[in-house]
Design a protein around this motif. Structure first.
Motif, PDB file in Angstrom:
ATOM      1  N   ASP A  82       3.016   3.473  -7.986  1.00 34.85           N
ATOM      2  CA  ASP A  82       2.754   2.515  -6.911  1.00 34.85           C
ATOM      3  C   ASP A  82       2.209   1.236  -7.533  1.00 34.85           C
ATOM      4  O   ASP A  82       1.139   1.242  -8.153  1.00 34.85           O
ATOM      5  CB  ASP A  82       1.749   3.114  -5.923  1.00 34.85           C
ATOM      6  CG  ASP A  82       1.543   2.250  -4.699  1.00 34.85           C
ATOM      7  OD1 ASP A  82       2.059   1.121  -4.661  1.00 34.85           O
ATOM      8  OD2 ASP A  82       0.854   2.720  -3.774  1.00 34.85           O
ATOM      9  N   SER A  84       1.307  -1.496  -5.889  1.00 29.46           N
ATOM     10  CA  SER A  84       0.568  -2.325  -4.938  1.00 29.46           C
ATOM     11  C   SER A  84      -0.787  -2.760  -5.490  1.00 29.46           C
ATOM     12  O   SER A  84      -1.228  -3.877  -5.236  1.00 29.46           O
ATOM     13  CB  SER A  84       0.407  -1.603  -3.595  1.00 29.46           C
ATOM     14  OG  SER A  84      -0.336  -0.415  -3.754  1.00 29.46           O
ATOM     15  N   SER A  87      -0.230  -5.609  -7.752  1.00 23.26           N
ATOM     16  CA  SER A  87       0.126  -6.778  -6.957  1.00 23.26           C
ATOM     17  C   SER A  87      -1.131  -7.436  -6.392  1.00 23.26           C
ATOM     18  O   SER A  87      -1.282  -8.657  -6.435  1.00 23.26           O
ATOM     19  CB  SER A  87       1.075  -6.371  -5.830  1.00 23.26           C
ATOM     20  OG  SER A  87       1.346  -7.457  -4.994  1.00 23.26           O
ATOM     21  N   ARG A 155       4.969  -7.781  -5.189  1.00 24.55           N
ATOM     22  CA  ARG A 155       4.536  -7.662  -3.788  1.00 24.55           C
ATOM     23  C   ARG A 155       5.544  -6.854  -2.961  1.00 24.55           C
ATOM     24  O   ARG A 155       5.176  -6.138  -2.045  1.00 24.55           O
ATOM     25  CB  ARG A 155       4.351  -9.047  -3.159  1.00 24.55           C
ATOM     26  CG  ARG A 155       2.984  -9.638  -3.389  1.00 24.55           C
ATOM     27  CD  ARG A 155       2.781 -10.886  -2.545  1.00 24.55           C
ATOM     28  NE  ARG A 155       3.552 -12.019  -3.019  1.00 24.55           N
ATOM     29  CZ  ARG A 155       3.205 -12.806  -4.028  1.00 24.55           C
ATOM     30  NH1 ARG A 155       2.094 -12.575  -4.680  1.00 24.55           N
ATOM     31  NH2 ARG A 155       3.966 -13.812  -4.383  1.00 24.55           N
ATOM     32  N   GLU A 156       6.815  -6.993  -3.282  1.00 22.51           N
ATOM     33  CA  GLU A 156       7.864  -6.323  -2.508  1.00 22.51           C
ATOM     34  C   GLU A 156       8.167  -4.902  -2.991  1.00 22.51           C
ATOM     35  O   GLU A 156       8.903  -4.168  -2.334  1.00 22.51           O
ATOM     36  CB  GLU A 156       9.145  -7.162  -2.555  1.00 22.51           C
ATOM     37  CG  GLU A 156       9.008  -8.501  -1.861  1.00 22.51           C
ATOM     38  CD  GLU A 156      10.226  -9.389  -2.038  1.00 22.51           C
ATOM     39  OE1 GLU A 156      11.268  -8.887  -2.500  1.00 22.51           O
ATOM     40  OE2 GLU A 156      10.124 -10.586  -1.708  1.00 22.51           O
ATOM     41  N   ALA A 157       7.595  -4.518  -4.108  1.00 22.42           N
ATOM     42  CA  ALA A 157       7.898  -3.202  -4.682  1.00 22.42           C
ATOM     43  C   ALA A 157       7.358  -2.080  -3.793  1.00 22.42           C
ATOM     44  O   ALA A 157       6.247  -2.152  -3.285  1.00 22.42           O
ATOM     45  CB  ALA A 157       7.300  -3.086  -6.077  1.00 22.42           C
ATOM     46  N   VAL A 158       8.178  -1.082  -3.596  1.00 19.41           N
ATOM     47  CA  VAL A 158       7.757   0.111  -2.857  1.00 19.41           C
ATOM     48  C   VAL A 158       7.429   1.204  -3.876  1.00 19.41           C
ATOM     49  O   VAL A 158       7.936   1.185  -4.999  1.00 19.41           O
ATOM     50  CB  VAL A 158       8.856   0.594  -1.884  1.00 19.41           C
ATOM     51  CG1 VAL A 158       9.121  -0.447  -0.806  1.00 19.41           C
ATOM     52  CG2 VAL A 158      10.136   0.921  -2.619  1.00 19.41           C
ATOM     53  N   PRO A 159       6.557   2.143  -3.512  1.00 17.06           N
ATOM     54  CA  PRO A 159       6.251   3.224  -4.456  1.00 17.06           C
ATOM     55  C   PRO A 159       7.516   3.977  -4.887  1.00 17.06           C
ATOM     56  O   PRO A 159       8.423   4.198  -4.090  1.00 17.06           O
ATOM     57  CB  PRO A 159       5.314   4.133  -3.663  1.00 17.06           C
ATOM     58  CG  PRO A 159       4.705   3.239  -2.635  1.00 17.06           C
ATOM     59  CD  PRO A 159       5.781   2.248  -2.277  1.00 17.06           C
ATOM     60  N   SER A 161       9.039   7.466  -6.436  1.00 16.93           N
ATOM     61  CA  SER A 161       8.746   8.887  -6.598  1.00 16.93           C
ATOM     62  C   SER A 161       9.813   9.520  -7.481  1.00 16.93           C
ATOM     63  O   SER A 161      11.007   9.377  -7.210  1.00 16.93           O
ATOM     64  CB  SER A 161       8.713   9.597  -5.246  1.00 16.93           C
ATOM     65  OG  SER A 161       7.678   9.091  -4.450  1.00 16.93           O
TER      66      SER A 161
END
Length: 197
Positions: A82, A84, A87, A155-159, A161
């Motif tokens: 993640d 975030s 970020s 900022r736009e990155a999603v976790p 998995s």
């Protein structure tokens, strides 16, 4: 095994509990108390907690834990990356060479999963060195745009998995798995990856 952390696994609850028992004994003989066991299997976790006489159930009931610095979601049995937090940390940074290096150094990715992201920060650092930008000077215009673009991407990155087990759902041990390796290089960077098919 890394210092006092052991990461391992087994095919069945019985095999895993035997591994736990043997590891405890081996470490005990060396004068170490191996502890804080976590499993993605609730039945095994209960057996270990009972053997350890573990009274604080909050530790063994956590959904996500750090294993050698990597987040492991026990319920889904996946490693989670993640970005975030990075970020958020980047938001208040002045656009300087020092802060580019500082942020790039905060990526912890021993498996190389985030290489497509981290290599961009490393390339920006290369460009800053080639442009002879001093450590605390504000970035010149074209490099400043690149820095802002990287922060927008963060900022736009999603976790992300990634399944922990590469053979989930495969029964027995008689299977063979081909390995396919790829590599590529440019003037700025090189990379290699091996896929288990």
């Amino acid at each position: 095994t890394y210092v006092d952390d052991v990461v391992s696994g087994a095919g069945t609850v019985e095999e895993a509990f035997e591994l736990y028992t043997q590891a405890k004994e081996i470490f005990r003989k060396g004068g170490f108390n191996l502890r804080k066991f976590l499993s993605n299997c609730p039945l095994l976790q209960k057996k270990i907690d009972a053997a350890e006489q573990f009274l604080d159930s909050t530790e063994s009931e956590r959904v996500e834990v750090k294993v050698l610095g990597v987040t492991w979601n026990l319920l889904e049995d996946v490693f989670v990356f993640d970005l975030s937090e990075l970020s958020k940390r980047a938001e208040g940074l002045q656009p300087t060479k020092r802060n580019v290096v500082s942020l790039a150094g905060r990526f912890y990715d021993p498996l190389g999963i985030l290489s497509p992201v981290t290599v961009k920060f490393k390339i920006l650092f290369q460009r800053l060195c080639q442009a002879k930008v001093d450590w605390d000077d504000e970035l010149p215009s074209p490099l400043l745009r690149e820095w802002k673009s990287l922060l927008d991407d963060l900022r736009e990155a999603v976790p992300i998995s990634i399944p922990r087990s590469y053979s989930y759902g495969v029964e027995g041990t008689s299977h063979t798995y081909p390995l396919c390796g790829f590599c590529d290089a440019s003037i700025q960077a090189y990379a290699a990856v091996v896929y288990l098919v």
